[in-house]
Design an enzyme around this catalytic site. Structure first.
Site: not given
Ligand SMILES: Cc1cc2nc3c(=O)[nH]c(=O)nc-3n(C[C@H](O)[C@H](O)[C@H](O)COP(=O)(O)OP(=O)(O)OC[C@H]3O[C@@H](n4cnc5c(N)ncnc54)[C@H](O)[C@@H]3O)c2cc1C
Length: 564
Positions: A11-12, A14, A113, A210, A229, A231, A241, A244, A275, A342, A366, A377
């Site tokens: 629930a990030g 994506a 950027f 996972d 990657q 950073h 972090l 950038e 990067r 990163h 991701e 990236r």
């Molecule tokens: C410090 C930092 C700064 C960043 N800054 C930027 C930026 O400025 N711009 C940019 O474009 N990108 C940035 N990135 C990269 C970007 O934030 C991430 O790649 C992106 O947010 C990932 O989103 P996601 O929805 O794929 O996963 P996430 O946001 O990582 O969410 C993963 C979800 O999966 C759930 N989950 C995982 N495993 C399980 C399981 N087994 N059972 C149930 N739930 C599970 C977690 O609870 C969570 O809800 C940054 C990354 C970091 C670490």
């Protein structure tokens, strides 16, 4: 037993974007997260999100920059979709309530950027991920009748039906230890990356791969895993972090001689080259004795050249990070940084609608590899990737569900996972601790599968990971209870991380060239004739990683020498 048209694991950004799209398309949705949704790693995203919305910009320029940034390994059909749909997605975010920064004329402000030929990064100070994630969560509330939220539930494995289609998942309620089968016509993996395979990393503790490992274990191909990657600006002490955005606002990188060494490596883009190139340049300065700080292991990032008013307005989070975690006032003094792990460019192989080769299984964000990032990236393209392909997956899965009957997963799958967890809890106290194994994995990866790699180092890492896999099989947990037992979940996560690390290593050994984030000291050239292709890892019958290749999709942009 919960049953939904679409089950979204993660629930990030994506996952939440996929849930909204699927609900709006009329599907019944379950969205699951092992932490509260707004604590997903997306909340840490700082710098911003790319979209060609400036009058003098065009999505084709964004696409070209992305292709070049990827070192020509990105699939250009997917990149075209992401970049052409970006302006519409950014506007959509504004309309649902994301308070993007505006300039004095009241227009959306954009910051520079890395690797971008124009200013095209929209931002909310340096809390862009948090701002978007909270707005999406609010929007999800509007769909509370069709979107069921399973917060603090941990998916333990994916379920295939007899026809080999994905039919749901098994999950554990972290609060009580209860296990359930979730039936679903389609499953969207949105679990994020596996940065925790490395130590240090900028990634949150929950980024343990996972989804990548669970997809791998049911036979799904995993692509581009050698592309990890680093950073250029993470705190030398602990890997935090420094966005950038700092360099986007004009900060300089300095070596021990006080020189802006990027002149040598990327005379046109300087600190804002892509990067992989900046991280390698820093590491070269460090290796050649021009680093700063203890043991010469750091580089100075000088933010004092940015006007203080602007720093306090646009980079206030890193003012806090500098003060709290490095004892440095970045408005007065340079801060010591170095390249740090990163982001994972690789992941579960999908098409442009998020579909994996396993019917009913999707991936976005991701965890997935579409592949829009290829070998490297560009900053601020990941938030975009999560939203564009999250939405497309949600829409596609909702539509697919309309045509299908609800599958019923065999109850034996529940028993298998329940027994597996019981067996972990029963292990005698004579193995190694999980935290020790994890720490050894992280430091090993950071030593041998980092900015510079070679055959010997990767082979060493491979041996270590094999040994750690054996040790992990008998590692013990202290907590034997059912309520919030994070210890036992840590054992599962360790297994996922070891699978991911192994995939990275075998792919990096196989790719005998240097491209993007993969720099082989023993093969320093990019070799398009042999290596302009993706490496896919699929688990074979013995449970070992097997390698195969797939073509890179080229639409308009032929590979050329990459200079910044
Ligand atoms: C410090 C930092 C700064 C960043 N800054 C930027 C930026 O400025 N711009 C940019 O474009 N990108 C940035 N990135 C990269 C970007 O934030 C991430 O790649 C992106 O947010 C990932 O989103 P996601 O929805 O794929 O996963 P996430 O946001 O990582 O969410 C993963 C979800 O999966 C759930 N989950 C995982 N495993 C399980 C399981 N087994 N059972 C149930 N739930 C599970 C977690 O609870 C969570 O809800 C940054 C990354 C970091 C670490």
């Amino acid at each position: 037993m919960p049953a939904h048209d679409v089950l979204i694991i993660g629930a990030g950004l994506a996952g939440q974007r996929a849930a909204l799209a699927a609900a709006q398309a009329g599907a019944s949705v379950a969205i699951m997260s092992k932490v509260h949704p707004v604590r997903s790693h997306s909340v840490a995203a700082a710098g911003g999100i790319n979209a060609a919305i400036a009058i003098d910009d065009d999505w084709t320029e964004h696409a070209y920059d992305t292709v070049k940034g990827s070192d020509f390994l990105g699939d250009q059909d997917a990149i075209e979709i992401m970049c052409s749909e970006a302006p519409g997605e950014a506007m959509h975010l504004e309309h649902i309530g994301v308070t993007f920064h505006r300039n004095e004329k009241g227009e959306l402000d954009l910051r520079a950027f890395g690797g971008a030929s124009k200013k095209r990064t929209a931002y909310v100070a340096d809390i862009t991920g948090q701002a978007i994630l909270h707005v999406l969560y609010e929007q999800l509330m509007r769909h509370h009748l069709t979107v069921e939220r399973f917060e603090e539930w941990f998916a333990t494995s994916l379920i295939l039906d007899d026809a080999g289609h994905c039919a749901g998942a098994v999950a554990r309620d972290i609060r009580t230890g209860t296990m359930e089968i979730f039936d679903a016509k389609s499953v969207i993996l949105a679990n994020g990356g596996n940065g925790q395979c490395y130590k240090p990393t900028t990634n949150a503790l929950i980024c343990t791969g996972d989804g990548i490992a669970q997809a791998y274990r049911i036979g799904c191909p995993i692509m581009d895993m050698e592309m990890v990657q680093y950073h250029p600006t993470t705190l030398a002490e602990n890997g935090f972090l420094i966005t950038e955005g700092a360099r986007g606002e004009g900060a300089h990188l300095l070596n021990s001689e006080g020189k802006r060494f990027m002149e040598k490596y990327a005379p046109n883009k300087m600190e804002l080259a892509s990067r992989d190139i900046v991280s390698r340049a820093e590491q070269t300065e460090i290796n050649e004795g021009r680093g700063v700080g203890p043991g010469g292991q750091g580089i100075f990032l000088d933010i004092t050249v940015v006007p203080k008013k602007r720093v306090l307005e646009a980079l206030r989070e890193i003012v806090n990070i500098g003060r709290d975690f490095a004892g440095t006032d970045i408005t007065r003094d340079p801060i010591m940084i170095r390249p740090g792990q990163h982001y994972i460019m690789g992941g579960v192989k999908t098409d442009v609608d998020g579909q994996t080769p396993i019917p009913g299984l999707y991936a976005a964000g991701e965890v997935a590899c579409v592949s829009v990032h290829g070998g490297n990236r560009l900053g601020a393209n990941s938030l975009l990737d999560t939203l564009i392909f999250g939405r497309r997956s949600g829409e596609h899965a909702a539509q697919r569900g309309g045509e299908l009957a609800m599958p019923h997963a065999p109850v034996s799958r529940l028993r298998e996972d329940t027994d597996m967890i019981a067996a972990i809890l029963d292990r005698p106290h004579d193995g190694r601790r999980i935290s020790e194994i994890k720490a050894e994995l992280g430091t090993t990866m950071n030593e041998y599968a980092a900015v510079y790699r070679d055959e010997d180092g990767l082979a060493t890492a491979h041996d270590v990971v094999h040994r750690l896999k054996e040790e992990a099989a008998s590692a013990y947990v202290d907590d034997r209870g059912t309520v919030f037992n994070q210890d036992v979940l840590g054992a599962l996560e360790l297994g996922y991380m070891l699978d991911c690390a192994e995939m990275t290593i075998v792919s990096a050994i196989d790719r005998k060239e240097s491209r993007g984030a993969q720099y082989r000291l023993d093969y320093p050239e990019r070799l398009d004739e042999e290596w302009l292709k993706h490496i896919n890892v699929t688990r074979n019958g013995d449970g070992e990683p097997g390698l195969s290749y797939s073509d890179v999709t080229i639409t308009k942009w032929q590979p050329e020498v990459r200079k910044y």
